[in-house]
Write an enzyme that holds these catalytic residues in place. Structure first.
Site, PDB file in Angstrom:
ATOM      1  CE  LYS A  84      -4.022  -2.175   1.887  1.00  0.00           C
ATOM      2  NZ  LYS A  84      -5.382  -2.006   2.780  1.00  0.00           N
ATOM      3  CG  ASN A 116      -7.818   0.881  -0.724  1.00  0.00           C
ATOM      4  OD1 ASN A 116      -7.981   2.014  -1.465  1.00  0.00           O
ATOM      5  ND2 ASN A 116      -8.715   0.085  -0.559  1.00  0.00           N
TER       6      ASN A 116
END
Ligand code: ATR
Length: 263
Positions: A65, A86
């Site tokens: 991420k 994300n």
């Protein structure tokens, strides 16, 4: 056919493909959503595929991420503030990184009809999803965010992003209104947190980001004390719904059939 992906490592257990492909089908879209396990050295090439329009969107999960950020052209306020992406999409030929975990967490709390204004939040863990939870808690105007992580230095590092957090030693449980398990403890049924919650009392909320198993030992302990409990299922569904809306321009429906996909 338009292609979408979720990338991570490990990725075998991701339920994102099931959820997205269900919504793709019910909305009659010409698309497919797949999962791909990758190594960090393949990130750049894969993200470039979005620029070339071979892939139209990517969801990113643990442990990438933050690692995807250098390969993007632009971050939204949410992903910049959390240094966590994300959802990736192309906008005006620019690769944009966004964070829908924040909205996922926030909407799952709203579902519970919880008002967290001026409430104290204790977050266990300092891994990938924690910046999103802290951001959402601040947005919901809690009075205090206290972080406890087994490795204290990782909790301390979160202070670069969030000046207002307090850190407590792992094992200490300060007073709180909501406690959130954001560690990976509980993913295995037999997992037990080395933490004594027996003295926290009632009228609290126990929230576990884990949704499989649906009731971790952490949630069981909270329930036994007479507290409200919630797992991470709705957070997961809401983050997926937001990503779907970004990519397809359609807000997909959340109904019992959708919720059952994650059982
Ligand atoms: P990452 O750390 O790679 O982002 P994660 O799954 O998002 O991975 O985070 C795992 C979290 O669970 C961490 O906060 C981890 O604590 P450490 O920073 O000390 O590793 C926590 N965790 C994992 N196993 C644990 C255990 N047995 N007891 C307490 N915390 C644990």
């Amino acid at each position: 056919m338009n292609k979408y992906l979720v990338i991570g490592n490990p990725i075998e257990h991701s339920l994102s493909p099931k959820l997205h492909n269900f919504w793709i089908k019910v909305n009659n879209l010409d698309a497919i959503y797949e999962k791909k396990k990758i190594n960090e050295n393949k990130l750049a090439d894969l993200i470039l595929e979005i620029k070339k329009k071979n892939i139209l969107g990517i969801n990113v999960t643990v442990p990438f991420k933050k690692a995807v950020i250098p390969y993007l052209d632009k971050l939204t306020f949410e992903s910049e503030s959390t240094q966590s992406v994300n959802t990736i999409y192309l906008e005006d030929d620019k690769l944009v990184g966004h964070n829908t975990d924040i909205e996922g967490f926030e909407r799952s709390i709203q579902d519970l009809k919880l008002d967290l204004i001026n409430k104290k939040a204790l977050v266990l863990g300092a891994g990938g999803v924690v910046p999103s939870i802290i951001f959402a808690l601040n947005k919901m105007k809690v009075s205090e965010v206290i972080i406890s992580n087994r490795t204290k230095s990782k909790a301390e590092s979160l202070k670069y992003l969030f000046k207002n957090i307090k850190i407590v030693e792992w094992g200490k449980i300060p007073e709180f209104d909501i406690i959130i398990n954001a560690t990976s403890v509980g993913l295995k049924n037999e997992d037990k947190m080395n933490l004594d919650t027996s003295k926290v009392g009632k009228n609290k909320v126990f929230y576990d980001v884990i949704y499989n198993p649906s009731e971790t030992n952490f949630l069981k302990a909270g329930k036994k004390l007479g507290n409200k409990t919630e797992n991470g299922k709705m957070m997961f569904i809401y983050q997926a719904q937001s990503a779907f809306k970004i990519w397809h321009g359609i807000q997909p429906k959340i109904n019992t059939e959708v919720i059952k996909i994650l059982d």
